[in-house]
Design an enzyme around this catalytic site. Sequence first.
Site, short mmCIF file in Angstrom:
data_model
loop_
_atom_site.label_atom_id
_atom_site.label_comp_id
_atom_site.label_asym_id
_atom_site.label_seq_id
_atom_site.Cartn_x
_atom_site.Cartn_y
_atom_site.Cartn_z
N LYS A 1 17.01 -40.70 31.51
CA LYS A 1 17.55 -39.46 30.92
C LYS A 1 16.42 -38.67 30.28
CE LYS A 1 22.19 -40.60 30.75
NZ LYS A 1 23.33 -39.79 31.14
N GLN B 1 4.06 -42.26 22.95
CA GLN B 1 4.40 -41.59 21.68
C GLN B 1 4.86 -42.62 20.64
OE1 GLN B 1 6.69 -37.75 21.19
NE2 GLN B 1 8.40 -39.12 20.92
N TYR C 1 18.54 -30.24 23.01
CA TYR C 1 19.10 -30.40 24.34
C TYR C 1 19.46 -31.89 24.52
CZ TYR C 1 20.51 -28.08 28.55
OH TYR C 1 21.28 -27.51 29.52
N GLN D 1 2.94 -29.03 20.12
CA GLN D 1 2.71 -30.12 21.07
C GLN D 1 2.76 -29.67 22.53
OE1 GLN D 1 6.28 -32.26 19.45
NE2 GLN D 1 6.57 -32.91 21.57
N GLY E 1 20.48 -40.46 25.78
CA GLY E 1 19.31 -41.15 25.23
C GLY E 1 19.20 -40.89 23.73
N HIS E 2 19.32 -39.61 23.34
CA HIS E 2 19.29 -39.27 21.91
C HIS E 2 20.48 -39.90 21.19
CE1 HIS E 2 17.22 -35.63 23.75
NE2 HIS E 2 16.31 -36.05 22.89
#
Length: 280
Positions: free
Chosen positions: A183, A152, A32, A60, A36-37
């Site tokens: 985002k 993370q 999705y 997770q 940002g990705h």
Amino acid sequence: MKIVSTIQEVREQVREWKKEGFTIGFVPTMGYLHEGHASLMDRARENDKVVVSIFVNPMQFGPNEDLDSYPRDLEHDAEICREHGVDLIFHPTPEEMYGDNFYTYVDMDVLTQELCGLSRPAHFRGVCTVVTKLFNIVTPDHAYFGQKDAQQLAIIKRMVKDLNMPLEIHGCPIVREEDGLAKSSRNTYLSPEERKAALVLSRSIILGKNMVEEGECDCGKIISAMTEEIQKEPLAKIDYIKMVDLDTMQQITAIEHGVLAAMAVYIGKTRLIDNFIVEK
Ligand code: PAF
């Protein structure tokens, strides 16, 4: 751009690239994809080849979390990857990743026991395990993670250091909507009213950041001001707002070294995170 779903296909492709002497940049995602990705993919282009994994990792998610409703759209994801020069998408099934019996986990002390680790107890074990598996499958030279998931990122950097994994981890800046909202694939859960209410997170972040820039070093005062800002929004419910040491994720009372100010806030049923970093 190739899209493959088996570990063997990734291994064969990577073996060919390595024979040619190519470097590999890797962006692990749950799909999705958004800007940002895309910013991580753009950064990963500093390598000869770019691999993106798209895998909603069941390990997770907690029992009452959003595994089933987590948004998925492979076609759109593939379009974004193509536009950003990705060479290979790895899109495995849970069976391909975990098989019938799976008994081995990668776990971490200390850094996982604060912030999101408190409200999501098995989350980071799932992240560390899947990221280790993905690193072993893709064998990248460099991997790229967003600073939005700051805990993370700190955990993965530490895991790579502690376990002598032969790659470099890069953190990339938070990408925001024009109005400031960080985002996130989970922003799609927000109703129009909640979407407006969610701006309270970035407002609170800006407030805290400004206080630090103006010389405030007392974490208690900064957290109080940020908390008050969030509490002005009736749809918001705070999970945590904390200031922690950037390396250990342990709470601090005064700003001396690198600090992470992080928050998780529910807007309706949607849990959103945001943060800012003070480098000293
Ligand atoms: O940040 C994410 O999207 C996930 O936690 C990751 C790193 C892809 C592992 O599943």
